[in-house]
Design a protein around this motif. Structure first.
Motif, PDB file in Angstrom:
ATOM      1  N   GLN A  38     -35.357  49.471  99.514  1.00 30.98           N
ATOM      2  CA  GLN A  38     -34.258  50.419  99.319  1.00 30.98           C
ATOM      3  C   GLN A  38     -33.721  50.313  97.894  1.00 30.98           C
ATOM      4  O   GLN A  38     -33.503  49.237  97.368  1.00 30.98           O
ATOM      5  CB  GLN A  38     -33.158  50.174 100.351  1.00 30.98           C
ATOM      6  N   LEU A  39     -33.533  51.457  97.277  1.00 34.83           N
ATOM      7  CA  LEU A  39     -33.096  51.465  95.882  1.00 34.83           C
ATOM      8  C   LEU A  39     -31.639  51.878  95.747  1.00 34.83           C
ATOM      9  O   LEU A  39     -31.063  51.809  94.689  1.00 34.83           O
ATOM     10  CB  LEU A  39     -33.981  52.426  95.072  1.00 34.83           C
ATOM     11  N   GLU A  40     -31.061  52.321  96.893  1.00 36.37           N
ATOM     12  CA  GLU A  40     -29.696  52.822  96.809  1.00 36.37           C
ATOM     13  C   GLU A  40     -28.682  51.698  96.618  1.00 36.37           C
ATOM     14  O   GLU A  40     -28.796  50.636  97.228  1.00 36.37           O
ATOM     15  CB  GLU A  40     -29.343  53.572  98.097  1.00 36.37           C
ATOM     16  N   ALA A  41     -27.711  51.957  95.779  1.00 27.15           N
ATOM     17  CA  ALA A  41     -26.661  50.969  95.544  1.00 27.15           C
ATOM     18  C   ALA A  41     -25.711  50.942  96.738  1.00 27.15           C
ATOM     19  O   ALA A  41     -25.575  51.930  97.448  1.00 27.15           O
ATOM     20  CB  ALA A  41     -25.903  51.334  94.283  1.00 27.15           C
ATOM     21  N   ILE A  42     -25.091  49.786  96.955  1.00 25.88           N
ATOM     22  CA  ILE A  42     -24.119  49.647  98.037  1.00 25.88           C
ATOM     23  C   ILE A  42     -22.727  49.696  97.422  1.00 25.88           C
ATOM     24  O   ILE A  42     -22.481  49.066  96.401  1.00 25.88           O
ATOM     25  CB  ILE A  42     -24.299  48.284  98.748  1.00 25.88           C
ATOM     26  N   THR A  43     -21.825  50.439  98.060  1.00 25.82           N
ATOM     27  CA  THR A  43     -20.440  50.414  97.591  1.00 25.82           C
ATOM     28  C   THR A  43     -19.534  49.951  98.729  1.00 25.82           C
ATOM     29  O   THR A  43     -19.893  50.059  99.908  1.00 25.82           O
ATOM     30  CB  THR A  43     -19.956  51.815  97.137  1.00 25.82           C
TER      31      THR A  43
END
Ligand code: HPA
Length: 268
Positions: free
Chosen positions: A239-244
């Motif tokens: 997974q490349l999506e950033a976590i916020t």
């Protein structure tokens, strides 16, 4: 420290003769539980003698005493995290106080990142064991034998009966709910991909920034513990999506009803 714990317990005793059965830390996922409690006594943390001072402004941090599903509970609305700068002893102080105040068992909830590839966002995970990666321990320092042993056993940190009962409830309600191992890190950074991978390799199913100090202190005093996590993001993999933090809160809120229903039934 025992002096402060006793002082705070006496302080509360002078205000109410309520005796809780359960201490419940309303972490992510259990915030809504406060609305379901038939309240008998409420007090903001900042009015409780010796309690840690909350760093979050305007945050409704308070101790709620009341009845839930016919059971007497003491709910800690708002928890203290290591990454906020509290010492391990400070952030676990309320658990010590509630034990001396009469609470027999501890229930905690949290939001965490899933590292087990079978986990999906929004799933629940009953904690069956933990790995402390926080690099510290709330029991470091002088040990008061009146509170618990110098070298407490940690072979069964989470109560087996409560785990089984919770799993049954989750199955009945058809919640996606796993039983797994929680790794605790300090935060406040979310993990790097290499760290998520490492955490999976060493045997964890999920990773988060709380719960373990409270459970260690509760086990030190002999309290049976139950912990439940909401998987708010998936760490590692490709997974490349950033976590916020916003994503985490959004998922936690969505799962809140499930966690609240499960815990309400669990204590009955
Ligand atoms: N890592 C650590 N703590 C967390 C996470 C995570 O991915 N998600 C929610 N709390």
């Amino acid at each position: 420290m025992l002096k402060e714990i006793n002082e705070t317990t006496d302080f509360l005793r002078k205000r109410t003769n309520f005796k809780p059965e359960y201490a419940i830390v309303l972490g992510s996922g259990l915030g809504g539980l406060a609305d379901k409690v038939k309240k008998e006594f409420e007090i903001p943390y900042n009015e409780i003698l010796n309690f840690p001072v909350s760093t979050v402004k305007g945050h409704g941090s308070k101790l709620i005493l009341g009845e839930l599903n016919g059971r007497k509970i003491a709910a800690l609305q708002g928890r203290f995290h290591f990454y906020e700068g509290y010492s391990m002893q400070e952030l676990s102080f309320p658990i010590r106080v509630l034990k001396l105040f009469g609470a027999e068992k501890l229930i905690v909830s949290n939001a965490c990142g899933g590292v087990n590839p079978q986990y999906k966002i929004g799933d629940l995970m009953i904690i069956e064991d933990h790995i402390n990666l926080m690099g510290s321990n709330p029991l470091i320092g002088f040990n008061n034998d009146k509170l618990g042993p110098r070298f407490p056993d940690m072979s069964l940190p989470y109560d087996k009966t409560l785990i089984q009962k919770a799993k049954q409830i989750a199955n009945q309600k058809q919640f996606r709910c796993h039983i797994g191992v929680y790794a605790a890190v300090t935060g406040p950074c979310f993990e790097t991909r290499a760290e998520y991978k490492y955490i999976r390799i060493i045997g964890a199913d999920a990773v988060g920034m709380s719960t373990v100090p409270e459970v260690i202190v509760a086990r030190h005093m002999g309290m049976p513990c139950f912990g439940i996590s909401i998987i708010t993001d998936i760490g590692g993999g490709d997974q490349l999506e950033a976590i916020t933090h916003e994503d985490v809160l959004k998922v936690a809120r969505t799962a809140e009803e499930k966690v609240t229903a499960l815990v309400t039934e669990l204590i009955s």
